[in-house]
Write a protein that holds these residues in place. Structure first.
Motif, PDB file in Angstrom:
ATOM      1  N   TRP A  94       0.806  -1.232  -0.009  1.00  0.00           N
ATOM      2  CA  TRP A  94      -0.035  -0.078  -0.014  1.00  0.00           C
ATOM      3  C   TRP A  94       0.843   1.374  -0.133  1.00  0.00           C
ATOM      4  O   TRP A  94       0.393   2.191  -0.507  1.00  0.00           O
ATOM      5  CB  TRP A  94      -0.916  -0.003   1.167  1.00  0.00           C
ATOM      6  CG  TRP A  94      -1.819  -1.322   1.101  1.00  0.00           C
ATOM      7  CD1 TRP A  94      -1.846  -2.219   1.967  1.00  0.00           C
ATOM      8  CD2 TRP A  94      -3.171  -1.327   0.182  1.00  0.00           C
ATOM      9  NE1 TRP A  94      -2.699  -3.204   1.749  1.00  0.00           N
ATOM     10  CE2 TRP A  94      -3.460  -2.738   0.919  1.00  0.00           C
ATOM     11  CE3 TRP A  94      -3.401  -0.873  -0.592  1.00  0.00           C
ATOM     12  CZ2 TRP A  94      -4.475  -3.327   0.234  1.00  0.00           C
ATOM     13  CZ3 TRP A  94      -4.471  -1.421  -1.437  1.00  0.00           C
ATOM     14  CH2 TRP A  94      -4.963  -2.814  -0.965  1.00  0.00           C
ATOM     15  N   PHE A  95       2.071   1.140   0.582  1.00  0.00           N
ATOM     16  CA  PHE A  95       2.722   2.308   0.540  1.00  0.00           C
ATOM     17  C   PHE A  95       3.286   2.589  -0.719  1.00  0.00           C
ATOM     18  O   PHE A  95       3.489   3.708  -1.187  1.00  0.00           O
ATOM     19  CB  PHE A  95       4.003   2.223   1.232  1.00  0.00           C
ATOM     20  CG  PHE A  95       3.808   2.130   3.023  1.00  0.00           C
ATOM     21  CD1 PHE A  95       3.488   3.094   3.808  1.00  0.00           C
ATOM     22  CD2 PHE A  95       3.310   0.854   3.848  1.00  0.00           C
ATOM     23  CE1 PHE A  95       3.162   3.115   5.203  1.00  0.00           C
ATOM     24  CE2 PHE A  95       2.853   0.903   4.946  1.00  0.00           C
ATOM     25  CZ  PHE A  95       2.767   2.100   5.672  1.00  0.00           C
ATOM     26  N   ARG A  96       3.771   1.238  -1.452  1.00  0.00           N
ATOM     27  CA  ARG A  96       4.128   1.459  -2.833  1.00  0.00           C
ATOM     28  C   ARG A  96       3.172   2.247  -3.787  1.00  0.00           C
ATOM     29  O   ARG A  96       3.337   2.763  -4.801  1.00  0.00           O
ATOM     30  CB  ARG A  96       4.675   0.038  -3.292  1.00  0.00           C
ATOM     31  CG  ARG A  96       5.901  -0.184  -2.853  1.00  0.00           C
ATOM     32  CD  ARG A  96       6.784  -1.227  -3.557  1.00  0.00           C
ATOM     33  NE  ARG A  96       5.755  -2.578  -3.347  1.00  0.00           N
ATOM     34  CZ  ARG A  96       5.991  -3.494  -2.556  1.00  0.00           C
ATOM     35  NH1 ARG A  96       6.919  -3.452  -1.665  1.00  0.00           N
ATOM     36  NH2 ARG A  96       5.049  -4.445  -2.337  1.00  0.00           N
ATOM     37  N   SER A 100       3.177   4.983  -6.819  1.00  0.00           N
ATOM     38  CA  SER A 100       3.552   4.400  -8.147  1.00  0.00           C
ATOM     39  C   SER A 100       2.683   4.970  -9.303  1.00  0.00           C
ATOM     40  O   SER A 100       2.964   4.967 -10.418  1.00  0.00           O
ATOM     41  CB  SER A 100       3.394   2.804  -7.831  1.00  0.00           C
ATOM     42  OG  SER A 100       2.078   2.632  -7.336  1.00  0.00           O
ATOM     43  N   SER A 101       1.225   5.360  -8.969  1.00  0.00           N
ATOM     44  CA  SER A 101       0.219   5.877  -9.671  1.00  0.00           C
ATOM     45  C   SER A 101       0.544   7.354 -10.079  1.00  0.00           C
ATOM     46  O   SER A 101       0.535   8.024  -8.900  1.00  0.00           O
ATOM     47  CB  SER A 101      -1.148   5.375  -9.335  1.00  0.00           C
ATOM     48  OG  SER A 101      -1.987   5.961 -10.272  1.00  0.00           O
ATOM     49  N   PRO A 102       0.768   7.901 -11.283  1.00  0.00           N
ATOM     50  CA  PRO A 102       0.784   9.312 -11.441  1.00  0.00           C
ATOM     51  C   PRO A 102      -0.500   9.906 -11.154  1.00  0.00           C
ATOM     52  O   PRO A 102      -0.591  11.001 -10.405  1.00  0.00           O
ATOM     53  CB  PRO A 102       0.829   9.334 -12.966  1.00  0.00           C
ATOM     54  CG  PRO A 102       1.562   8.107 -13.184  1.00  0.00           C
ATOM     55  CD  PRO A 102       0.922   6.838 -12.504  1.00  0.00           C
ATOM     56  N   THR A 103      -1.908   9.379 -11.280  1.00  0.00           N
ATOM     57  CA  THR A 103      -2.979   9.825 -11.081  1.00  0.00           C
ATOM     58  C   THR A 103      -3.160   9.865  -9.321  1.00  0.00           C
ATOM     59  O   THR A 103      -3.832  10.908  -8.828  1.00  0.00           O
ATOM     60  CB  THR A 103      -4.141   9.024 -11.489  1.00  0.00           C
ATOM     61  OG1 THR A 103      -3.995   9.001 -12.926  1.00  0.00           O
ATOM     62  CG2 THR A 103      -5.513   9.504 -11.168  1.00  0.00           C
ATOM     63  N   ILE A 108      -2.707  13.093  -4.274  1.00  0.00           N
ATOM     64  CA  ILE A 108      -2.298  13.525  -3.138  1.00  0.00           C
ATOM     65  C   ILE A 108      -1.643  14.879  -3.130  1.00  0.00           C
ATOM     66  O   ILE A 108      -1.676  15.512  -2.096  1.00  0.00           O
ATOM     67  CB  ILE A 108      -1.348  12.102  -2.602  1.00  0.00           C
ATOM     68  CG1 ILE A 108      -2.111  10.798  -2.679  1.00  0.00           C
ATOM     69  CG2 ILE A 108      -0.362  12.680  -1.578  1.00  0.00           C
ATOM     70  CD1 ILE A 108      -1.175   9.764  -2.258  1.00  0.00           C
ATOM     71  N   GLY A 109      -1.049  15.228  -4.027  1.00  0.00           N
ATOM     72  CA  GLY A 109      -0.539  16.574  -4.335  1.00  0.00           C
ATOM     73  C   GLY A 109      -1.462  17.648  -4.097  1.00  0.00           C
ATOM     74  O   GLY A 109      -1.198  18.679  -3.013  1.00  0.00           O
ATOM     75  N   GLN A 110      -2.712  17.392  -4.587  1.00  0.00           N
ATOM     76  CA  GLN A 110      -3.796  18.332  -4.376  1.00  0.00           C
ATOM     77  C   GLN A 110      -4.365  18.502  -2.888  1.00  0.00           C
ATOM     78  O   GLN A 110      -4.622  19.463  -2.410  1.00  0.00           O
ATOM     79  CB  GLN A 110      -5.042  18.030  -5.435  1.00  0.00           C
ATOM     80  CG  GLN A 110      -5.866  19.228  -5.146  1.00  0.00           C
ATOM     81  CD  GLN A 110      -5.514  20.401  -5.943  1.00  0.00           C
ATOM     82  OE1 GLN A 110      -4.650  20.780  -6.836  1.00  0.00           O
ATOM     83  NE2 GLN A 110      -6.026  21.545  -4.767  1.00  0.00           N
ATOM     84  N   VAL A 111      -4.392  17.265  -2.387  1.00  0.00           N
ATOM     85  CA  VAL A 111      -4.711  17.172  -0.991  1.00  0.00           C
ATOM     86  C   VAL A 111      -3.654  17.843  -0.016  1.00  0.00           C
ATOM     87  O   VAL A 111      -4.083  18.567   0.869  1.00  0.00           O
ATOM     88  CB  VAL A 111      -5.001  15.777  -0.668  1.00  0.00           C
ATOM     89  CG1 VAL A 111      -5.114  15.356   1.008  1.00  0.00           C
ATOM     90  CG2 VAL A 111      -6.122  15.115  -1.504  1.00  0.00           C
ATOM     91  N   MET A 112      -2.467  17.513  -0.186  1.00  0.00           N
ATOM     92  CA  MET A 112      -1.279  18.263   0.617  1.00  0.00           C
ATOM     93  C   MET A 112      -1.521  19.861   0.280  1.00  0.00           C
ATOM     94  O   MET A 112      -1.065  20.474   1.269  1.00  0.00           O
ATOM     95  CB  MET A 112       0.066  17.475   0.169  1.00  0.00           C
ATOM     96  CG  MET A 112       0.069  16.051   0.582  1.00  0.00           C
ATOM     97  SD  MET A 112      -0.228  15.921   2.316  1.00  0.00           S
ATOM     98  CE  MET A 112       1.320  16.788   2.866  1.00  0.00           C
TER      99      MET A 112
END
Length: 340
Positions: A94-96, A100-103, A108-112
């Motif tokens: 689950w950490f990988r 691993s997925s660009p989407t 996650i980038g938007q959430v952060m």
């Protein structure tokens, strides 16, 4: 005859002096021993005080440390029906998947970005409770001061569900504000205050300030009462006015309390909570209102992926600890004040 009779009297008189001195020493000696005994007893640990804090230690253990056992879910393909023992062990799968997925990375980038933006706005306005407490302390009429403090503290006890009901009644497309503006001829189409992603960060900040400003000022009001009144008296003798007293005495004396709370705020940058954002989210603003806690909830409960949600929660906790240690080190170096 008189000399021989007076000699014993003289001897008895001179002998009485050491006895009196000895009596004073004897009276003082037990007091000194009692003082030393009191000091020794004060240094001993009190089991009664430990029993007083024991319930709080049990609560911290039960609600803060015992749930960490659930972190094991992040290393399994957890199925609630099978339990942890019946689920498949997958290691760091689950950490990988998180990287691993660009989407997934983009989401996650938007959430952060949402999370850090909300936190930075909260930290940027963290001085407002300080100024509010200082101004509130300057009110001389007790009835007016109590009324203002009560009215500003009361929203803290209103749940976010009721806050959203108030916001919906006022700012929805059919709410009071749009109805009044439409009746006055100012607008022809309703303004979408809630059904839009524009300025949602600022909107959430304003609602948070309205709800928590009075409550956040309580701690600073308590700190103001501990300031030495002699500082104010000396400044008044030197001709200082009320604003000078606030600037040169009250504000600097509140800084140690503010630094401690600021360090805790920095450590909780990733812990925005989810209640506020959960009730205000909709299809129009979900992209910009979804913070990390709400994202973990949506993945774990709505998306039925408890293992990935646990992995995200673990990473959030580790980052929060790193932020706490870093902020504490900076505060200790800058002002000599720390909480660790």
């Amino acid at each position: 005859m008189s000399l021989t009779q007076g000699a014993p009297l003289l001897d008895r008189g001179t002998a009485a002096v050491p006895d009196q001195q000895h009596g004073r020493r004897g009276a003082d000696a037990p007091q000194g021993r009692r003082r030393r005994g009191t000091r020794r007893q004060g240094k001993r640990p009190s089991p009664t005080m430990f029993l007083v804090i024991l319930p709080f230690l049990v609560l911290v253990l039960a609600f803060s440390y015992l749930p960490l056992v659930g972190w094991a879910t992040a290393f399994y393909d957890y199925k609630p029906a099978l339990g942890l023992s019946g689920s498949e062990f997958v290691g760091f799968q689950w950490f990988r998947m998180l990287v691993s997925s660009p989407t997934q990375l983009q989401q996650i980038g938007q959430v952060m970005a949402n999370t850090l933006a909300m936190s930075f706005l909260g930290i940027a306005t963290s001085l407002l409770p300080v100024f509010f407490a200082m101004l509130l302390n300057e009110i001389r009429a007790p009835w007016f001061k109590n009324a203002v403090q009560t009215l500003t503290t009361l929203p803290n006890f209103i749940s976010w569900v009721l806050v959203y009901m108030i916001a919906f009644s006022l700012f929805s497309t059919s709410g009071l504000v749009n109805s009044v503006l439409n009746d006055w001829g100012i607008i022809t189409t309703p303004i979408k205050f809630l059904d839009t992603g524009e300025h949602v960060w600022l909107t959430m900040l304003l609602w948070s300030l309205w709800k928590g400003l009075g409550w956040g000022a309580i701690m600073y009001l308590a700190a103001i009462t501990s300031i030495d009144p002699a500082l104010y008296e000396s400044a008044r003798i030197d001709g200082a006015g009320r604003f000078q007293l606030m600037r040169y005495i009250t504000f600097p004396q509140l800084m140690p309390t503010y630094v401690v709370l600021l360090v805790l705020s920095i450590a909780n940058m990733l812990n925005n909570g989810m209640e506020q954002y959960y009730v205000f989210q909709n299809a129009f603003n979900k992209e910009h209102i979804q913070v990390l806690d709400l994202y973990v909830y949506n993945i774990g409960i709505t998306g039925n992926s408890l293992s990935m949600a646990t992995a995200l929660g673990m990473l959030k906790s580790v980052i929060s600890v790193v932020l706490l240690v870093t902020a504490n080190a900076i505060a200790k170096r800058a002002r000599g004040t720390s909480i660790i």
